[in-house]
Design a protein around this motif. Structure first.
Motif, PDB file in Angstrom:
ATOM      1  N   VAL A 157       0.836  -1.200   0.000  1.00 33.24           N
ATOM      2  CA  VAL A 157       0.000   0.000   0.000  1.00 33.24           C
ATOM      3  C   VAL A 157       0.872   1.251   0.000  1.00 33.24           C
ATOM      4  O   VAL A 157       1.943   1.276   0.609  1.00 33.24           O
ATOM      5  N   SER A 158       0.388   2.283  -0.702  1.00 28.08           N
ATOM      6  CA  SER A 158       1.116   3.547  -0.767  1.00 28.08           C
ATOM      7  C   SER A 158       0.246   4.696  -0.278  1.00 28.08           C
ATOM      8  O   SER A 158      -0.987   4.648  -0.377  1.00 28.08           O
ATOM      9  N   VAL A 159       0.920   5.742   0.223  1.00 29.56           N
ATOM     10  CA  VAL A 159       0.269   6.969   0.672  1.00 29.56           C
ATOM     11  C   VAL A 159       1.172   8.134   0.283  1.00 29.56           C
ATOM     12  O   VAL A 159       2.319   7.943  -0.111  1.00 29.56           O
ATOM     13  N   GLY A 160       0.659   9.374   0.411  1.00 30.35           N
ATOM     14  CA  GLY A 160       1.539  10.527   0.254  1.00 30.35           C
ATOM     15  C   GLY A 160       1.111  11.516  -0.792  1.00 30.35           C
ATOM     16  O   GLY A 160       0.053  12.130  -0.683  1.00 30.35           O
ATOM     17  N   SER A 161       1.946  11.683  -1.818  1.00 28.69           N
ATOM     18  CA  SER A 161       1.811  12.766  -2.788  1.00 28.69           C
ATOM     19  C   SER A 161       0.446  12.835  -3.449  1.00 28.69           C
ATOM     20  O   SER A 161      -0.073  11.839  -3.956  1.00 28.69           O
ATOM     21  N   SER A 170       3.919  14.566   0.001  1.00 22.08           N
ATOM     22  CA  SER A 170       5.147  13.767  -0.015  1.00 22.08           C
ATOM     23  C   SER A 170       5.767  13.668   1.364  1.00 22.08           C
ATOM     24  O   SER A 170       6.145  12.587   1.827  1.00 22.08           O
ATOM     25  N   GLY A 171       5.889  14.827   2.032  1.00 14.54           N
ATOM     26  CA  GLY A 171       6.518  14.841   3.350  1.00 14.54           C
ATOM     27  C   GLY A 171       5.774  13.994   4.361  1.00 14.54           C
ATOM     28  O   GLY A 171       6.377  13.244   5.133  1.00 14.54           O
ATOM     29  N   ALA A 172       4.444  14.099   4.362  1.00 15.44           N
ATOM     30  CA  ALA A 172       3.643  13.321   5.307  1.00 15.44           C
ATOM     31  C   ALA A 172       3.730  11.829   5.002  1.00 15.44           C
ATOM     32  O   ALA A 172       3.756  10.996   5.915  1.00 15.44           O
ATOM     33  N   GLY A 173       3.771  11.483   3.713  1.00 11.74           N
ATOM     34  CA  GLY A 173       3.909  10.078   3.341  1.00 11.74           C
ATOM     35  C   GLY A 173       5.234   9.498   3.798  1.00 11.74           C
ATOM     36  O   GLY A 173       5.300   8.381   4.326  1.00 11.74           O
ATOM     37  N   ILE A 174       6.307  10.250   3.607  1.00 11.49           N
ATOM     38  CA  ILE A 174       7.640   9.785   4.022  1.00 11.49           C
ATOM     39  C   ILE A 174       7.711   9.673   5.538  1.00 11.49           C
ATOM     40  O   ILE A 174       8.300   8.717   6.080  1.00 11.49           O
ATOM     41  N   THR A 175       7.098  10.624   6.247  1.00 13.09           N
ATOM     42  CA  THR A 175       7.064  10.542   7.707  1.00 13.09           C
ATOM     43  C   THR A 175       6.340   9.287   8.158  1.00 13.09           C
ATOM     44  O   THR A 175       6.812   8.563   9.048  1.00 13.09           O
ATOM     45  N   GLU A 176       5.193   8.990   7.548  1.00 14.66           N
ATOM     46  CA  GLU A 176       4.447   7.794   7.925  1.00 14.66           C
ATOM     47  C   GLU A 176       5.228   6.529   7.606  1.00 14.66           C
ATOM     48  O   GLU A 176       5.238   5.581   8.396  1.00 14.66           O
TER      49      GLU A 176
END
Length: 343
Positions: free
Chosen positions: A40-44, A99-105
C-alpha cells in the motif's frame, strides 16, 4: 545525494479553458481493505491518480495470468476521510497528505504503509534507510486566473521576488500591468510540489505576504479565484485534468491556466505533453515511490513484490507507459525507470 543505480520558446500563457472536466474514475481509495501482505502507498497528491491507475491495472494483470497468491498493490489518496486503515490488521492512522507526510508515515515505528509517493527528490534530512525509486518525469510552473491581472510570463527571479515579498505589485514587473497587489499562494506544508517549486525559483525566504493551505493542483479552491493569484501547479496534473480526462469536481484547474517561466513554455500544445525544454530545465522533476531499503533488498515475498511493481524490470517500468502518459507525465528512459536514490 548518492546514486545506487544508473540513472517553444514563445512567451504566451497556456490559455486552455476548462469549461467541463471529465470525471476520473481512477482517483479513489481502495474499494476493498488490502490484505496484510499487500503493498500500500500513501503521500503525494500529484501522483495519487496515476498510482491508483497502476493499482487497478497491475492487480488486473495478476488476475489475467492466473496469479492468485502475489501481493496486490493499492494506493490511498492524499485527501478524504481524516483517518485510514492502510491494510488488514493495521491500526488507523491520520491520512498522510503530501510527499513529506507520506515519508514521515513510512518511517513511523510499526507503520504498515509500504510505499510513500513523493513528487520531490530526496533531502539530506530524509532517513538514510529510505530508497527513492524513480518512475516518471513531471514539471512545475506557476498558474494564474485566466483573464486576470498576471502576465503571460514571469522569470524565476521575479517569482522569487514575489514569494519573498520584495515584489508585491504588478507594476513592479511592468508599468503596463495593473496597479494591483499580487496574491501569492503556496500549497499545504507537506506538499512536495511546494518544496520543489520554492527550490526551483531560488529558495526564497517565504515572506509574510504569502498565504498557504490550498491542496496542490486544485485550482477550484475559492481562495485562488482572485485576479491577482499566483499558485504553483504540476504540469502533469494540469494535463491529466484538462487533456487526459482525469479531472474531478475538486481536482481541476478551475479558472487557473499555466504560465511561462521566462522564455520557457510548460506545455507543447501540438502534442499536449510537457514541453521537453521545460522538463529539462530547473522546473522539471522526477517523481518517485519511496520504500524502506531493508524491505526493497529483502529476499522474501514482500521484497520481491516491491521490486516486481516498482523496480527496473517491474510492472510500472515495463507496462505502465500508457498510464504515465495518460496522466500527463513523461516516461523515463528504460535505463532511468526504477533507478534508486538515497538521501
Amino acid at each position: 545525494m548518492r546514486k545506487t543505480a544508473a540513472k517553444l520558446l514563445a512567451v504566451a500563457a497556456i490559455a486552455t479553458s476548462v469549461a467541463t472536466v471529465a470525471a476520473g474514475a481512477a482517483v479513489a481509495d481502495p474499494a476493498v481493505t488490502p490484505a496484510a501482505a499487500d503493498i500500500v502507498s500513501v503521500g503525494s497528491d500529484t501522483t495519487q491518480a496515476v498510482s491508483t491507475q497502476f493499482s487497478a491495472d497491475y492487480n488486473a494483470y495478476l488476475t489475467s495470468i492466473g496469479d492468485t497468491t502475489s501481493p496486490r498493490y493499492y494506493s490511498w489518496d492524499a485527501t478524504g476521510s481524516a483517518t485510514i486503515t492502510p491494510k488488514s490488521g493495521a491500526s488507523a492512522i491520520t491520512r498522510p497528505n503530501g510527499s513529506g507526510a507520506g515519508i514521515t508515515e513510512l518511517n513511523t515505528a510499526g507503520s504498515k504503509v509500504d510505499v510513500a509517493r513523493s513528487s520531490r527528490a530526496p533531502k539530506a534530512t530524509d532517513p538514510a534507510s529510505d530508497i527513492f525509486v524513480a518512475f516518471a518525469k513531471d514539471a512545475v510552473t506557476w498558474s494564474a486566473k485566466n483573464g486576470g491581472h498576471a502576465p503571460a510570463s514571469l522569470t524565476a527571479a521575479q517569482l522569487k521576488g514575489i514569494y519573498d515579498c520584495s515584489i508585491t505589485n504588478w507594476t513592479q514587473i511592468s508599468a503596463t500591468l495593473p496597479n494591483a497587489t499580487i496574491k501569492p499562494w503556496l500549497p499545504q506544508a507537506n506538499s512536495g510540489t511546494r518544496s520543489f517549486f520554492l527550490t526551483a525559483i531560488g529558495n526564497p525566504t517565504v515572506g509574510s505576504c504569502v498565504q498557504d493551505g490550498p491542496e496542490e493542483n486544485e485550482g477550484v479552491d475559492s481562495r485562488l479565484a482572485g485576479d491577482d493569484t499566483v499558485f504553483p501547479y504540476s504540469v502533469a496534473a494540469y494535463l491529466s485534468q484538462t487533456v487526459g480526462g482525469h479531472g474531478t469536481p475538486t481536482s481541476n484547474p478551475g479558472s487557473l491556466t499555466l504560465r511561462n517561466v521566462g522564455t520557457l513554455v510548460p506545455v507543447n500544445t501540438t502534442t499536449n505533453t510537457i514541453n521537453a525544454p521545460f522538463a529539462a530545465s530547473a522546473f522539471g522533476r522526477v517523481v518517485y515511490n519511496v520504500v524502506r531499503n531493508a524491505e526493497w533488498t529483502a529476499t522474501d515475498a514482500h521484497g520481491a513484490a516491491l521490486r516486481n511493481i516498482f523496480g527496473p524490470s517491474g510492472w510500472i517500468c515495463t507496462n505502465g507507459t500508457n498510464d504515465i502518459k495518460s496522466y500527463g507525465f513523461l516516461p523515463l528512459s528504460a535505463a532511468a525507470c526504477g533507478t534508486t536514490t538515497h538521501s
